[in-house]
Enzyme design. Sequence first.
Site, PDB file in Angstrom:
ATOM      1  N   GLY A   8       0.828  -1.195   0.000  1.00 56.44           N
ATOM      2  CA  GLY A   8       0.000   0.000   0.000  1.00 56.44           C
ATOM      3  C   GLY A   8       0.863   1.246   0.000  1.00 56.44           C
ATOM      4  O   GLY A   8       2.096   1.176   0.049  1.00 56.44           O
ATOM      5  N   ASN A   9       0.240   2.399  -0.028  1.00 58.10           N
ATOM      6  CA  ASN A   9       0.990   3.648  -0.078  1.00 58.10           C
ATOM      7  C   ASN A   9       1.693   3.972   1.227  1.00 58.10           C
ATOM      8  O   ASN A   9       2.671   4.724   1.236  1.00 58.10           O
ATOM      9  CB  ASN A   9       0.050   4.801  -0.454  1.00 58.10           C
ATOM     10  CG  ASN A   9      -0.392   4.727  -1.899  1.00 58.10           C
ATOM     11  OD1 ASN A   9       0.390   4.970  -2.799  1.00 58.10           O
ATOM     12  ND2 ASN A   9      -1.653   4.368  -2.120  1.00 58.10           N
ATOM     13  N   ILE A  12       3.537  -2.028   3.836  1.00 52.85           N
ATOM     14  CA  ILE A  12       3.480  -3.299   3.113  1.00 52.85           C
ATOM     15  C   ILE A  12       2.971  -4.344   4.094  1.00 52.85           C
ATOM     16  O   ILE A  12       3.696  -4.791   4.986  1.00 52.85           O
ATOM     17  CB  ILE A  12       4.862  -3.703   2.572  1.00 52.85           C
ATOM     18  CG1 ILE A  12       5.438  -2.593   1.685  1.00 52.85           C
ATOM     19  CG2 ILE A  12       4.761  -5.016   1.789  1.00 52.85           C
ATOM     20  CD1 ILE A  12       6.879  -2.839   1.267  1.00 52.85           C
ATOM     21  N   ALA A 103      -4.525  -3.492  -7.619  1.00 47.29           N
ATOM     22  CA  ALA A 103      -4.313  -4.872  -7.178  1.00 47.29           C
ATOM     23  C   ALA A 103      -4.952  -5.132  -5.827  1.00 47.29           C
ATOM     24  O   ALA A 103      -5.391  -6.250  -5.537  1.00 47.29           O
ATOM     25  CB  ALA A 103      -2.815  -5.158  -7.120  1.00 47.29           C
ATOM     26  N   ASP A 104      -5.017  -4.099  -4.988  1.00 46.65           N
ATOM     27  CA  ASP A 104      -5.621  -4.278  -3.663  1.00 46.65           C
ATOM     28  C   ASP A 104      -7.115  -4.562  -3.772  1.00 46.65           C
ATOM     29  O   ASP A 104      -7.651  -5.392  -3.017  1.00 46.65           O
ATOM     30  CB  ASP A 104      -5.368  -3.055  -2.779  1.00 46.65           C
ATOM     31  CG  ASP A 104      -5.804  -1.742  -3.433  1.00 46.65           C
ATOM     32  OD1 ASP A 104      -5.955  -1.687  -4.675  1.00 46.65           O
ATOM     33  OD2 ASP A 104      -5.990  -0.761  -2.689  1.00 46.65           O
ATOM     34  N   THR A 125      -4.837   3.890   3.515  1.00 44.90           N
ATOM     35  CA  THR A 125      -4.479   5.251   3.125  1.00 44.90           C
ATOM     36  C   THR A 125      -5.672   5.916   2.446  1.00 44.90           C
ATOM     37  O   THR A 125      -5.977   7.084   2.679  1.00 44.90           O
ATOM     38  CB  THR A 125      -3.270   5.238   2.171  1.00 44.90           C
ATOM     39  OG1 THR A 125      -2.185   4.535   2.792  1.00 44.90           O
ATOM     40  CG2 THR A 125      -2.841   6.643   1.835  1.00 44.90           C
ATOM     41  N   THR A 176      -9.200  21.748  19.873  1.00 44.98           N
ATOM     42  CA  THR A 176      -8.843  21.481  18.476  1.00 44.98           C
ATOM     43  C   THR A 176      -8.612  20.000  18.209  1.00 44.98           C
ATOM     44  O   THR A 176      -9.055  19.463  17.187  1.00 44.98           O
ATOM     45  CB  THR A 176      -7.583  22.282  18.093  1.00 44.98           C
ATOM     46  OG1 THR A 176      -7.829  23.672  18.302  1.00 44.98           O
ATOM     47  CG2 THR A 176      -7.224  22.050  16.624  1.00 44.98           C
TER      48      THR A 176
END
EC number: 2.7.1.33
Length: 247
Positions: A8-9, A12, A103-104, A125, A176
């Site tokens: 993934g981005n 792994i 592919a994912d 992500t 916040t």
Amino acid sequence: MIILFDVGNTSIYTGLSNGTNIDETFRMNTDIHKSPDEYFVTLKSFIDPNVITGVIIGSVVPLVTQALIALTEKYLKLKPVVIEPGTKTGIFVKADNPREVGADLIANAAGLDNPHPTLIIDLGTANKLIYVKNQMITGVIIAPGLQLSIHALDGNTALLHEVDIKVPKKYLGNNTIHCIQSGVVYGTIVMIEGMFGRIREEVGEDFDVIITGGLSSLILEHIRLDIKQDKELVLKGLLNIYKKNIK
């Protein structure tokens, strides 16, 4: 052992399988600047390379794909199965350009073990909602993931900063940090709940829902839907695809 790489981005997601079950999982950071040699050093800290007899790579990061292919060929003396056009997956795709489908998405769909229409919710992500029926991906929704949403606020505003991904005790924040956490986490939950209803209206049928991905436990605890969790769905899919492509 068969090693399963879900690239993934951000990370792994890696699994080890005896060919039947997923025996072990671990994560390595995704780094497009890492060489095959550096990835091999990292891999050795998790597993003895001598026990690896097969490799499959499902990746959405081309540079890392090439690094893992080189690692496999140089150090493991194996030819990896790579999810790409021409690879046997058992999954059909209803898309204007099937070659664009990640592919994912395909590996997640290949991990299903029942024939029922299923909505896969993959939280990474990017958050993906994948509708699968009769081994066909008929449609997908992609939205920013939780961490990506927080990075966007931090990187594009002067006074909002990065916070940890946690579920605040109430919706309306009074500082916040809690305000951002509520917007990102509860916003994701409500997005999924709302999309569930709209998808059901669109497809006109009942369907199973499976949630997966690194942050699935966090969301599952608070979502108001009947959902099953399978953290290893994508790895199961990679294993199924591997079996279809070995001689």
